[in-house]
Design a protein around this motif. Structure first.
Motif, mmCIF file in Angstrom:
data_model
loop_
_atom_site.group_PDB
_atom_site.id
_atom_site.type_symbol
_atom_site.label_atom_id
_atom_site.label_comp_id
_atom_site.label_asym_id
_atom_site.label_seq_id
_atom_site.Cartn_x
_atom_site.Cartn_y
_atom_site.Cartn_z
ATOM 1 N N GLU B 16 56.486 121.928 27.734
ATOM 2 C CA GLU B 16 57.019 120.669 28.251
ATOM 3 C C GLU B 16 56.104 119.503 27.877
ATOM 4 O O GLU B 16 56.568 118.381 27.649
ATOM 5 N N GLN B 17 54.801 119.753 27.800
ATOM 6 C CA GLN B 17 53.857 118.698 27.418
ATOM 7 C C GLN B 17 54.191 118.153 26.032
ATOM 8 O O GLN B 17 54.208 116.942 25.818
ATOM 9 N N LYS B 18 54.476 119.049 25.095
ATOM 10 C CA LYS B 18 54.817 118.613 23.743
ATOM 11 C C LYS B 18 56.135 117.836 23.746
ATOM 12 O O LYS B 18 56.286 116.856 23.036
ATOM 13 N N GLN B 19 57.096 118.309 24.555
ATOM 14 C CA GLN B 19 58.375 117.607 24.643
ATOM 15 C C GLN B 19 58.167 116.179 25.183
ATOM 16 O O GLN B 19 58.722 115.216 24.666
ATOM 17 N N MET B 20 57.323 116.057 26.220
ATOM 18 C CA MET B 20 57.046 114.742 26.807
ATOM 19 C C MET B 20 56.403 113.813 25.782
ATOM 20 O O MET B 20 56.768 112.636 25.667
ATOM 21 N N LEU B 21 55.432 114.335 25.036
ATOM 22 C CA LEU B 21 54.783 113.534 24.002
ATOM 23 C C LEU B 21 55.782 113.171 22.897
ATOM 24 O O LEU B 21 55.811 112.037 22.425
ATOM 25 N N GLY B 22 56.604 114.135 22.532
ATOM 26 C CA GLY B 22 57.605 113.896 21.496
ATOM 27 C C GLY B 22 58.595 112.811 21.895
ATOM 28 O O GLY B 22 58.971 111.978 21.071
ATOM 29 N N GLU B 23 58.997 112.813 23.168
ATOM 30 C CA GLU B 23 59.946 111.804 23.641
ATOM 31 C C GLU B 23 59.364 110.390 23.542
ATOM 32 O O GLU B 23 60.102 109.417 23.390
ATOM 33 N N ARG B 24 58.023 110.278 23.646
ATOM 34 C CA ARG B 24 57.373 108.964 23.519
ATOM 35 C C ARG B 24 57.194 108.589 22.053
ATOM 36 O O ARG B 24 57.332 107.432 21.664
ATOM 37 N N LEU B 25 56.837 109.588 21.230
ATOM 38 C CA LEU B 25 56.573 109.331 19.815
ATOM 39 C C LEU B 25 57.860 109.049 19.037
ATOM 40 O O LEU B 25 57.896 108.170 18.174
ATOM 41 N N ASP B 48 46.396 117.841 18.626
ATOM 42 C CA ASP B 48 45.992 118.046 20.028
ATOM 43 C C ASP B 48 46.572 116.966 20.940
ATOM 44 O O ASP B 48 46.612 115.793 20.582
ATOM 45 N N ASN B 49 46.967 117.382 22.139
ATOM 46 C CA ASN B 49 47.557 116.446 23.101
ATOM 47 C C ASN B 49 46.643 115.258 23.398
ATOM 48 O O ASN B 49 47.114 114.131 23.526
ATOM 49 N N SER B 50 45.345 115.526 23.511
ATOM 50 C CA SER B 50 44.424 114.432 23.841
ATOM 51 C C SER B 50 44.421 113.379 22.734
ATOM 52 O O SER B 50 44.384 112.180 22.997
ATOM 53 N N GLU B 51 44.520 113.839 21.486
ATOM 54 C CA GLU B 51 44.558 112.894 20.373
ATOM 55 C C GLU B 51 45.898 112.162 20.316
ATOM 56 O O GLU B 51 45.962 110.982 19.981
ATOM 57 N N LEU B 52 46.965 112.878 20.680
ATOM 58 C CA LEU B 52 48.288 112.241 20.697
ATOM 59 C C LEU B 52 48.346 111.120 21.737
ATOM 60 O O LEU B 52 48.947 110.074 21.498
ATOM 61 N N LEU B 53 47.705 111.338 22.878
ATOM 62 C CA LEU B 53 47.656 110.284 23.899
ATOM 63 C C LEU B 53 46.933 109.052 23.356
ATOM 64 O O LEU B 53 47.358 107.916 23.592
ATOM 65 N N LEU B 54 45.854 109.277 22.603
ATOM 66 C CA LEU B 54 45.129 108.150 22.005
ATOM 67 C C LEU B 54 46.009 107.418 20.992
ATOM 68 O O LEU B 54 46.004 106.190 20.926
ATOM 69 N N LEU B 55 46.781 108.193 20.212
ATOM 70 C CA LEU B 55 47.666 107.582 19.215
ATOM 71 C C LEU B 55 48.727 106.715 19.890
ATOM 72 O O LEU B 55 49.061 105.637 19.413
ATOM 73 N N LEU B 56 49.253 107.195 21.032
ATOM 74 C CA LEU B 56 50.280 106.429 21.746
ATOM 75 C C LEU B 56 49.706 105.114 22.282
ATOM 76 O O LEU B 56 50.439 104.147 22.475
ATOM 77 N N GLU B 57 48.401 105.092 22.530
ATOM 78 C CA GLU B 57 47.763 103.873 23.042
ATOM 79 C C GLU B 57 47.315 102.943 21.926
ATOM 80 O O GLU B 57 46.898 101.826 22.183
ATOM 81 N N SER B 58 47.353 103.423 20.704
ATOM 82 C CA SER B 58 46.838 102.643 19.588
ATOM 83 C C SER B 58 47.873 102.563 18.464
ATOM 84 O O SER B 58 47.938 103.432 17.607
ATOM 85 N N PRO B 59 48.723 101.513 18.489
ATOM 86 C CA PRO B 59 49.799 101.406 17.486
ATOM 87 C C PRO B 59 49.292 101.500 16.049
ATOM 88 O O PRO B 59 49.957 102.108 15.209
ATOM 89 N N GLU B 60 48.118 100.900 15.765
ATOM 90 C CA GLU B 60 47.619 100.944 14.381
ATOM 91 C C GLU B 60 47.279 102.371 13.949
ATOM 92 O O GLU B 60 47.603 102.783 12.840
ATOM 93 N N SER B 61 46.623 103.120 14.839
ATOM 94 C CA SER B 61 46.301 104.510 14.510
ATOM 95 C C SER B 61 47.575 105.323 14.339
ATOM 96 O O SER B 61 47.669 106.159 13.444
ATOM 97 N N LEU B 62 48.545 105.049 15.213
ATOM 98 C CA LEU B 62 49.809 105.784 15.135
ATOM 99 C C LEU B 62 50.511 105.486 13.809
ATOM 100 O O LEU B 62 50.985 106.405 13.142
ATOM 101 N N HIS B 63 50.542 104.206 13.433
ATOM 102 C CA HIS B 63 51.195 103.845 12.174
ATOM 103 C C HIS B 63 50.545 104.542 10.997
ATOM 104 O O HIS B 63 51.232 105.067 10.119
#
Lengths: 21, 85
Positions: B16-25, B48-63
């Motif tokens: 479910e954690q991956k699904q939650m992250l996926g729904e945001r990404l 890793d989930n911890s890195e995905l949370l950082l990516l969600l907080e940082s649009p430039e890193s995510l891009h």
């Protein structure tokens, strides 16, 4: 450095969005 | 929609954690690459989930991570078609 991303990863299916055809 | 936090994730089962992250990404990736959004989201969810949370907080890193995924995917598709033909 080689990317750690895997091109064979399973596709994500969103629950809250309509699936693009 | 409230931001996803580490404690919200920790309360959910691993799948479910991956699904939650996926729904945001997914909607963020959909805006950049509509035809590849499901695939790119799936690739990023292997991080890793911890890195995905950082990516969600940082649009430039995510891009930059999304662009990396697109490059990996395209290189893979080119090598696949080269091997088949």
């Amino acid at each position: 450095r080689k990317s750690t991303l895997n091109p064979n990863a399973k596709e994500f299916n969103p629950r809250s969005f309509a699936q693009p055809k | 929609q409230e931001p996803l936090t580490a404690s919200m994730l920790a309360a959910a089962p691993p799948q479910e954690q991956k699904q939650m992250l996926g729904e945001r990404l997914y909607p963020l990736i959909l805006a950049m690459h509509p035809s590849l959004a499901g695939k790119i989201t799936g690739m990023l969810l292997e991080i890793d989930n911890s890195e995905l949370l950082l990516l969600l907080e940082s649009p430039e890193s995510l891009h930059s991570k999304i662009e990396e995924a697109v490059a990996v995917l395209q290189a893979h598709q080119i090598s696949e078609s080269t091997h088949k033909s």
